[in-house]
Design an enzyme around this catalytic site. Structure first.
Site, PDB file in Angstrom:
ATOM      1  N   PHE A 164       1.738 -28.455 -23.681  1.00  0.00           N
ATOM      2  CA  PHE A 164       2.798 -28.263 -22.891  1.00  0.00           C
ATOM      3  C   PHE A 164       4.276 -29.227 -23.697  1.00  0.00           C
ATOM      4  O   PHE A 164       4.902 -29.118 -23.877  1.00  0.00           O
ATOM      5  CB  PHE A 164       3.194 -28.011 -21.566  1.00  0.00           C
ATOM      6  CG  PHE A 164       2.146 -27.654 -20.522  1.00  0.00           C
ATOM      7  CD1 PHE A 164       2.030 -25.811 -21.552  1.00  0.00           C
ATOM      8  CD2 PHE A 164       1.765 -27.224 -19.321  1.00  0.00           C
ATOM      9  CE1 PHE A 164       0.957 -25.690 -20.744  1.00  0.00           C
ATOM     10  CE2 PHE A 164       1.239 -26.615 -18.561  1.00  0.00           C
ATOM     11  CZ  PHE A 164       0.965 -25.465 -19.761  1.00  0.00           C
ATOM     12  N   SER A 209      12.304 -27.869  -3.989  1.00  0.00           N
ATOM     13  CA  SER A 209      11.657 -26.880  -4.598  1.00  0.00           C
ATOM     14  C   SER A 209      10.492 -26.682  -5.442  1.00  0.00           C
ATOM     15  O   SER A 209       9.749 -27.449  -6.328  1.00  0.00           O
ATOM     16  CB  SER A 209      12.627 -26.280  -4.732  1.00  0.00           C
ATOM     17  OG  SER A 209      13.566 -27.437  -6.251  1.00  0.00           O
TER      18      SER A 209
END
Length: 292
Positions: A215, A12
């Protein structure tokens, strides 16, 4: 472990919300290039603190209406009352959205601590339970293999995840990580706590090592020294850096496959090349176009 067959590996893909029309065009280019891999679902995040919600919602609608892909709509507790969130969920169900990723959400930009909306949900477990009352959504929730940066302990983090599952979550998608052992220990903690829904590891192919470090500092994902050493000196060598990045992510996924992990959620950063290459290394083949 039994030999894998075609179709045993599921993937996904996650995309971040574009800030402008140029970014949106790149997102759709990424969706188009990854679509032949037949992902289980596609998800589009919100911006910091729930910003870009309108653009994100429109993209989810377009995925649903203009492609054959399955969208997963992000929904957070940030900056919205319970009524606003549930009205949105009801609208999504009527629109045809069946999959939701329910998150507490991060503080708005400029704020360091998360505060619930005065009339909003206090945490993700409460949101999950309320969504199940709206409609029989398939609900995913987030988790941190290395423990959420705001959690006081591993035990508290696991207990919070168990509350989300008990509230009705159907699957768990993790934050990205780089040490396979961290995920495996996390999986063991989940099993011990009685968490028995599918556990999908998040994978971050490293397109830009400096950005990933930033991040990671914000989300609490650690950068191991071996990863620093691997990417050292490659800032001005993009071709080698991309080959190394694909190899690192593919090796990580293959180690997880050897531990009976068969679904991977890729944080694409709206760039298809690395994710596509890693999927091919995993044996995920594109769907062949039928002859006219």
């Amino acid at each position: 472990m039994s030999k894998l067959q075609d179709g045993d590996i599921k993937v996904s893909f996650e995309f971040f919300p574009p800030a402008d029309d140029k970014g949106e065009a790149r997102l759709w280019d990424t969706v188009e290039k990854l679509a032949p891999l037949e992902p289980d679902f596609l998800s589009v995040t919100y911006g910091a603190g729930g910003s870009t919600q309108d653009r994100t919602e429109r993209i989810v609608a377009d995925i649903l209406q203009k492609t054959t892909q399955t969208p997963t709509a992000h929904l957070t507790c940030v900056g919205q009352s319970k009524e606003e969130i549930l009205e949105k969920a009801d609208r999504w169900w009527e629109m045809g959205v069946r999959n939701v990723l329910a998150l507490r959400g991060d503080p708005p930009k400029g704020e360091t601590e998360w505060q619930p909306h005065p009339g909003g949900f206090q945490h993700a477990a409460e949101l999950v339970a309320a969504l199940k009352e709206v409609a029989p959504f398939s609900i995913a929730v987030g988790a941190y293999p290395e423990v959420h940066p705001n959690s006081p302990s591993e035990q508290a983090d696991t207990e919070n995840l168990k509350r989300k599952v008990d509230a009705g979550a159907d699957r768990i998608v993790t934050q990205y990580f780089f040490e396979t052992s961290d995920f495996l220990r996390f999986r063991d903690r989940c099993a011990k706590a009685g968490i028995d829904v599918p556990l999908i590891p998040g994978i971050m192919p490293i397109f830009n090592f400096g950005k990933v470090k930033r991040f990671s500092h914000g989300c609490g994902a650690k950068i191991p020294q071996w990863l620093e050493d691997t990417f050292a000196g490659l800032d001005d060598d993009p071709e080698t850096r991309q080959l190394v990045a694909a190899s690192v992510a593919a090796d990580q996924c293959n180690r997880l496959v050897s531990e009976d992990v068969h679904h991977f959620h890729f944080y694409t950063l709206n760039r298809p090349e690395l994710t596509y290459a890693v999927c091919r290394r995993l044996g995920v083949k594109p769907r062949l176009k039928e002859a006219a």
